[in-house]
Scaffold this active site. Structure first.
Site, PDB file in Angstrom:
ATOM      1  N   GLY A 434       0.829  -1.204   0.000  1.00 16.53           N
ATOM      2  CA  GLY A 434       0.000   0.000   0.000  1.00 16.53           C
ATOM      3  C   GLY A 434       0.861   1.250   0.000  1.00 16.53           C
ATOM      4  O   GLY A 434       1.914   1.293   0.640  1.00 16.53           O
ATOM      5  N   GLY A 439       2.902   7.907   3.417  1.00 13.26           N
ATOM      6  CA  GLY A 439       3.890   6.868   3.616  1.00 13.26           C
ATOM      7  C   GLY A 439       3.565   5.610   2.846  1.00 13.26           C
ATOM      8  O   GLY A 439       2.659   5.557   2.023  1.00 13.26           O
ATOM      9  N   ASP A 552     -10.165   9.295  13.578  1.00 12.97           N
ATOM     10  CA  ASP A 552     -10.189   9.221  12.106  1.00 12.97           C
ATOM     11  C   ASP A 552     -10.905   7.956  11.657  1.00 12.97           C
ATOM     12  O   ASP A 552     -10.355   7.123  10.952  1.00 12.97           O
ATOM     13  CB  ASP A 552      -8.760   9.270  11.550  1.00 12.97           C
ATOM     14  CG  ASP A 552      -8.734   9.558  10.054  1.00 12.97           C
ATOM     15  OD1 ASP A 552      -9.771  10.030   9.531  1.00 12.97           O
ATOM     16  OD2 ASP A 552      -7.706   9.318   9.416  1.00 12.97           O
TER      17      ASP A 552
END
Length: 758
Positions: A434, A439, A552
């Site tokens: 991913g 990042g 989040d």
């Protein structure tokens, strides 16, 4: 305006002339212009026909124009060029600043220009390492999105907040007055736009304008006057530098060498390097080691005279002993002397010295070299250890280590950099599972055979570095079956790395929105995932000590294991629940479309903020629509707003996923929608707790799996067993029928039908 003009030209261009389509590694004539103003023009770039490399696009064609101020300026069509580098394969251009200002006459915001830049027919790519998307202003939210195909669509936003003018700080672009975010690799076009719900009308008295631009990070230094005046536009002439990468053609080195007439690395002593953006993205030419110059010109790579090179240190330890060779150099002691001129000394020869002394001198030199090498290695090792120790301390490693030592049962490990490099093949690209703006995540296998996901962040702010140890203490306390297990972290690197349990089936976002055709997951499975997610958040809010706010919650942060069991992940925005009403944050974190409006208005993060975000997740499960879709109309851009509008007009069935309407009764779906509505209440105090949400989802899940008849029908038929082989049961059960409760005995039966009294 320059970017918009370039786009218009590129859109109208339908293909190169027939002569240029084949491409040829031509050479420039002596009359070709090699300098414009104060900018050198190295080949393959050039001005005019026959002076630049023809590749079938407009990558290398330049024009030198004299502007109204009398200066010569260099352009790549309508884009002004700052400089270019053959060695690094880079081009620096000017990028226009996108302003959005308050109009005191109309008492509203001026119309915004949605800048966009398309390089899809050239070999330019926007350098992701050197550029940053930057937003300047007060309470300003802007987006940057790619212009690639839909499969490679990229979009991110950056929001600059202003809790107060006094909080602005020169040189700090961490969210107060200025916000910066990274971009992904490989972009060849982008569009910039402001979110119109966030404008400067409320702060126009001290900050009338907001700005959004993609720029070279090293050329930008934030000043507080950029927020309160028009200095940002005035000081930079409405434009700032942007770094582009370029390459030759669209073939690999191996493929390009097969056509010698078009191969661009024409100089001897040159090497071909494939583009870093992957196969089909072209190649670059470099001079070989020991040579310098232009590999695109015949005989362009010339030997470097290391002995006289003013740009590097004299290569020999003894002055006057360097002898240049083709592609290298030698350090030779003069006649009548002997020794080592590379890293030693040259001494006068003495014929009287015996073999014993000569051997002794040789051995001494060897011992000296070995000793010096060992000392250097020890020094380098200690220096590296000191750097790692400073990083470890900077990220709160000592605090975390003391906590681990005081809690003997704490299951958490501090990994070394070497352990994670070994687990990922030194972070080989083949192990990437991913990538994002913040990042990269690698799949790895630790020494004990455990499969893990290693998150290697690209950037870290000073706030994140200081609070990383605290965040690890938060996450290390979490032990729940529906929360991704954090095995440990690595703190001895510049940006800390996290080591999680590997979850194989991707994200809930991909499960909902990844498939465009074919059947989606059934409603019972959706309720199961929602219930498990609610249980995880309830645990964080009610049972973790101290309580934890995720901060989040979204479908891309909910992972699915091999059994499609939900696993809540990514605690980068988590925090301990505030104990003081005066606590607030100065930089709102989260994801657009899921953010609690009360949190954005008050800057106070509470457990009810997670409840709001979960309500949006529940809507995605019910509708299979995205939380934020910038391509829709303003009133339909946010899923939560559209849902509340449709629900208020009794048009709920229009939004529901057609598949679940065919699976379940509309009454059950309305109950699930009502739960989502309660979670989306504007005031946090009116929202239910996550414990209440989990209990309601548990009830709905049982109804979806066992749709009993309504209690007031007078009849309740229960299937007491689902085993394939006969099994007998005995005992009694307690039934609630309407307002009455009855005890019923049963025994020696497989299926029981109970008839209530008439």
């Amino acid at each position: 305006m320059i970017l918009a003009l370039l786009t218009a030209v590129l859109v109208c261009w339908v293909g190169p002339p027939p002569a240029a389509a084949a491409g040829t590694a031509m050479q420039p004539g002596e009359a070709c212009l090699r300098r414009c103003g104060n900018i050198d023009i190295p080949y393959p770039f050039g001005v005019g026909s026959g002076c630049h490399l023809e590749t079938g696009d407009w990558t290398f064609s330049l024009s030198c124009n004299r502007t109204s101020d009398g200066r010569q300026r260099l352009y790549n069509y309508q884009i002004e060029v700052v400089d270019m580098s053959v060695r690094y394969g880079q081009l620096r251009i000017y990028s226009l600043i996108n302003p959005w200002c308050y109009n005191s006459s109309t008492r509203g915001m001026n119309g915004q220009n949605n800048w966009w830049y398309d390089m899809s027919i050239t070999n330019f790519r926007i350098n992701d390492a050197l550029n940053r998307f930057t937003v300047i202003g007060c309470n300003s939210l802007a987006y940057i999105r790619s212009l690639n195909d839909t499969t490679d669509l990229y979009m991110t936003g950056c929001m600059a907040m202003c809790p107060g003018v006094g909080r602005l700080e020169n040189g700090s672009c961490a969210g107060v007055g200025c916000c910066q975010t990274a971009i992904p690799s490989g972009l060849n076009g982008y569009q910039i736009s402001f979110e119109e719900k966030f404008n400067t009308s409320g702060t126009s008295s001290f900050s009338p304008c907001s700005y959004a631009v993609l720029l070279e990070a090293a050329a930008f230094d934030f000043r507080t006057a950029y927020v309160t005046t028009d200095e940002f536009m005035a000081a930079n002439g409405n434009q700032v530098p942007l770094v582009l990468d370029w390459a030759i053609g669209n073939k690999t080195c191996h493929e390009a060498k097969l056509n010698a007439s078009a191969y661009a690395c024409v100089s001897g002593n040159s090497d071909c390097v494939d583009s870093k953006y992957g196969r089909g993205k072209g190649y670059l030419c470099n001079c070989s080691s020991g040579y310098d110059g232009n590999p695109y010109l015949l005989n362009g790579c010339q030997d470097i005279n290391e002995c006289e090179d003013q740009n590097s240190r004299y290569p020999c330890s003894v002055p006057g002993t360097c002898v240049n060779t083709i592609g290298g150099y030698n350090c030779v002691c003069p006649d009548e002397t002997s020794g080592n001129a590379y890293n030693g000394t040259c001494e006068q020869k003495k014929s009287q010295i015996g073999w014993e002394i000569a051997i002794g001198v040789s051995v001494s030199i060897i011992v000296l070299i070995i000793t010096a090498s060992c000392v250097y290695m020890v020094y380098a090792k200690r220096r590296l250890a000191k750097i790692k120790s400073e990083y470890f301390k900077q990220h709160g490693g000592h605090t975390l280590f003391d906590e681990m030592r005081s809690r003997q049962g704490l299951s958490f490990k501090l990994f070394t950099q070497e352990e994670l490099e070994e687990a990922t093949g030194r972070f080989d690209e083949r192990h990437v599972i991913g990538k994002g703006a913040n990042g990269t995540v690698y799949k790895g296998i630790t020494k004990d055979g455990c499969v893990v996901a290693i998150k290697k962040c690209r950037l870290a702010s000073e706030r994140q570095k200081k609070e990383f140890g605290k965040e690890m203490l938060i996450v290390s306390q979490i032990n729940h079956r529906y929360i991704v297990k954090l095995y440990g972290c690595c703190l001895e690197v510049e940006v800390p790395m996290l080591v999680y349990k590997y979850i194989p089936n991707g994200t809930l976002y991909r499960l909902i929105h990844g498939r465009r055709d074919g059947p989606r997951i059934p409603f019972t499975a959706r309720l199961k995932i929602a219930h498990q997610t609610a249980e995880a958040l309830s645990y964080l809010h009610s049972w973790a000590s101290p309580p934890i706010i995720h901060g989040d919650v979204k479908t891309s942060n909910i992972l699915l294991d091999e059994d499609y069991t939900a696993k809540v992940s990514d605690f980068g925005a988590s925090t301990l629940a505030p104990t003081d009403e005066a606590q607030f944050v100065t930089f709102v974190q989260g994801t657009c479309g899921y953010l609690d409006p009360e949190y954005m208005r008050t800057c106070k993060l509470t457990d009810k903020s997670d409840v709001y975000s979960f309500g949006v997740v529940l809507l995605e499960l019910l509708t299979c629509r995205k939380a934020l879709n910038l391509e829709e109309l303003e009133e339909e851009k946010y899923l939560s707003s559209q849902f509340l509008l449709v629900l208020g007009e009794n048009r709920l069935e229009e939004m529901l996923d057609p598949q679940i309407k065919s699976e379940q009764s509309i009454e059950l779906l309305e109950q699930a929608a009502e739960l989502a509505r309660q979670c989306l209440e504007m005031l946090g105090e009116k929202r239910p707790t996550m414990r209440e949400v989990a209990e309601e989802l548990d009830r709905l899940s049982k109804l979806a799996q066992h749709p009993w008849g309504p209690p007031d029908s007078g009849e309740l038929v229960g299937l007491l067993r689902s085993s394939p082989s006969p099994t007998t049961y005995s005992g009694h059960c307690r039934l609630e029928l309407g307002s009455s409760t009855r005890n019923v005995s049963f025994g020696d039966t497989e299926y029981i039908g109970i008839q209530s009294p008439r």
